[in-house]
Design an enzyme around this catalytic site. Structure first.
Site, PDB file in Angstrom:
ATOM      1  NE  ARG A 147      -2.326  -3.182  -3.868  1.00  0.00           N
ATOM      2  CZ  ARG A 147      -2.342  -3.226  -2.662  1.00  0.00           C
ATOM      3  NH1 ARG A 147      -2.332  -2.205  -1.693  1.00  0.00           N
ATOM      4  NH2 ARG A 147      -2.793  -4.463  -2.172  1.00  0.00           N
ATOM      5  CG  ASP A 152      -7.706  -0.177  10.587  1.00  0.00           C
ATOM      6  OD1 ASP A 152      -8.369   0.332  11.350  1.00  0.00           O
ATOM      7  OD2 ASP A 152      -8.029  -1.159   9.625  1.00  0.00           O
ATOM      8  CD  GLU A 206       2.142   0.779   6.713  1.00  0.00           C
ATOM      9  OE1 GLU A 206       1.552   1.072   5.744  1.00  0.00           O
ATOM     10  OE2 GLU A 206       2.113  -0.414   7.519  1.00  0.00           O
ATOM     11  CG  ASP A 207      -1.289   1.977   2.663  1.00  0.00           C
ATOM     12  OD1 ASP A 207      -0.503   1.525   3.859  1.00  0.00           O
ATOM     13  OD2 ASP A 207      -1.924   1.563   2.099  1.00  0.00           O
ATOM     14  CG  PHE A 253     -13.619  -0.268   2.032  1.00  0.00           C
ATOM     15  CD1 PHE A 253     -12.322  -0.156   1.618  1.00  0.00           C
ATOM     16  CD2 PHE A 253     -14.263  -1.350   2.065  1.00  0.00           C
ATOM     17  CE1 PHE A 253     -11.524  -1.044   0.905  1.00  0.00           C
ATOM     18  CE2 PHE A 253     -13.539  -2.690   1.625  1.00  0.00           C
ATOM     19  CZ  PHE A 253     -12.509  -2.465   0.930  1.00  0.00           C
ATOM     20  CG  ASP A 298      -6.188  -3.598  -1.491  1.00  0.00           C
ATOM     21  OD1 ASP A 298      -5.593  -3.193  -0.507  1.00  0.00           O
ATOM     22  OD2 ASP A 298      -6.525  -4.664  -1.940  1.00  0.00           O
ATOM     23  CE  LYS A 316     -10.261   3.568   7.854  1.00  0.00           C
ATOM     24  NZ  LYS A 316     -10.774   2.245   7.420  1.00  0.00           N
ATOM     25  N   GLY A 331       0.881  -1.226   0.004  1.00  0.00           N
ATOM     26  CA  GLY A 331      -0.054   0.092   0.075  1.00  0.00           C
ATOM     27  C   GLY A 331       0.770   1.351   0.000  1.00  0.00           C
TER      28      GLY A 331
HETATM   29  C1  PRP Z   1      -2.609  -2.088   5.402  1.00  0.00           C
HETATM   30  C2  PRP Z   1      -1.404  -0.861   5.683  1.00  0.00           C
HETATM   31  C3  PRP Z   1      -0.655  -1.340   6.994  1.00  0.00           C
HETATM   32  C4  PRP Z   1      -1.777  -2.022   7.696  1.00  0.00           C
HETATM   33  C5  PRP Z   1      -2.394  -1.106   8.662  1.00  0.00           C
HETATM   34  O1  PRP Z   1      -1.816  -3.012   4.912  1.00  0.00           O
HETATM   35  O2  PRP Z   1      -0.770  -0.650   4.523  1.00  0.00           O
HETATM   36  O3  PRP Z   1       0.243  -2.089   6.787  1.00  0.00           O
HETATM   37  O4  PRP Z   1      -2.934  -2.254   6.986  1.00  0.00           O
HETATM   38  O5  PRP Z   1      -3.187  -2.104   9.683  1.00  0.00           O
HETATM   39  P1  PRP Z   1      -3.305  -2.049  11.121  1.00  0.00           P
HETATM   40  O6  PRP Z   1      -2.975  -0.744  11.603  1.00  0.00           O
HETATM   41  O7  PRP Z   1      -4.476  -2.576  11.422  1.00  0.00           O
HETATM   42  O8  PRP Z   1      -2.256  -3.204  11.224  1.00  0.00           O
HETATM   43  P2  PRP Z   1      -2.531  -4.223   4.219  1.00  0.00           P
HETATM   44  O9  PRP Z   1      -2.454  -5.589   5.111  1.00  0.00           O
HETATM   45  O10 PRP Z   1      -4.207  -4.105   3.605  1.00  0.00           O
HETATM   46  O11 PRP Z   1      -1.622  -4.724   2.941  1.00  0.00           O
HETATM   47  P3  PRP Z   1      -1.252  -3.970   1.518  1.00  0.00           P
HETATM   48  O12 PRP Z   1      -0.749  -2.745   1.901  1.00  0.00           O
HETATM   49  O13 PRP Z   1      -0.326  -4.879   0.860  1.00  0.00           O
HETATM   50  O14 PRP Z   1      -2.692  -3.524   0.818  1.00  0.00           O
END
Ligand code: PRP
Length: 178
Positions: A163, A101, A97-98, A150, A157, A129, A42
């Protein structure tokens, strides 16, 4: 399931904020080299846009992690898919990071990175968030705090798609009538 996509943060607003954050980072790291860590997949779009606008020297490395568990819900267990290529010892690490959460991914990574003896570790995220947080995380640079929607685009994605959208969008699912 049917869904619509609407714009949450337009491209111009994202670009403006990325420039602002890059300027702040360049100021804070004056005289240093930043070792930028991009967490795949991401954050790759944001990391590139940010890196292009940072004016101090930047080196870059990539890590891939996935959260997995039974079914489709994340268990919060973070599994490393690809480790960094370079050691972190003595480096000024900036994790990019993107989205943050629950904070589980970052909590795990920060702990791991600290064992590798970097000179410093800071965190920069495109989106945050805060209301979803389970693990407390200190974020040094945040572009946007957003509600629990979302979101897609700029690296994020939905089922691996969208993306490449140049803006931050929201997926709204259409209620099916019975
Ligand atoms: C997303 C994002 C972080 C993580 C955050 O990655 O890039 O790495 O989730 O979530 P958290 O704070 O609840 O740990 P994702 O698992 O969607 O993978 P991607 O970047 O490959 O889409």
């Amino acid at each position: 399931m049917e869904y619509n996509i609407s714009v949450l943060i337009p491209e111009e607003e994202v670009d403006k904020k990325v420039r602002e954050i890059a300027a702040k980072i360049s100021e804070d790291y004056a005289g240093k080299t930043i070792h930028l860590i991009c967490i795949l997949k991401g954050s790759v779009f944001f990391a590139c846009e940010l890196a292009k606008r940072i004016t101090v020297p930047v080196t870059i490395d990539f890590m891939s992690v996935s959260s997995y568990g039974a079914g489709t819900k994340s268990s919060g267990v973070v599994r490393m898919v690809k480790d960094l290529d370079e050691p972190l010892e003595g480096k000024h690490v900036l994790i990019v990071e993107d989205i943050i959460d629950t904070g589980r991914t970052l909590a795990h990574l920060i702990e791991l990175f600290q064992t590798r003896k970097p000179a410093s570790v800071k965190l920069c995220t495109l989106l945050d968030k805060p209301e979803r947080r389970i693990k407390p995380i200190e974020v040094d640079y945040t572009c946007f705090q957003i509600p629990d929607k979302f979101v897609i685009g700029y690296g994020l994605d939905y089922d691996q798609k969208y993306r490449n959208l140049p803006y931050i969008g929201v997926v709204e699912f259409v209620e099916e009538e019975n």
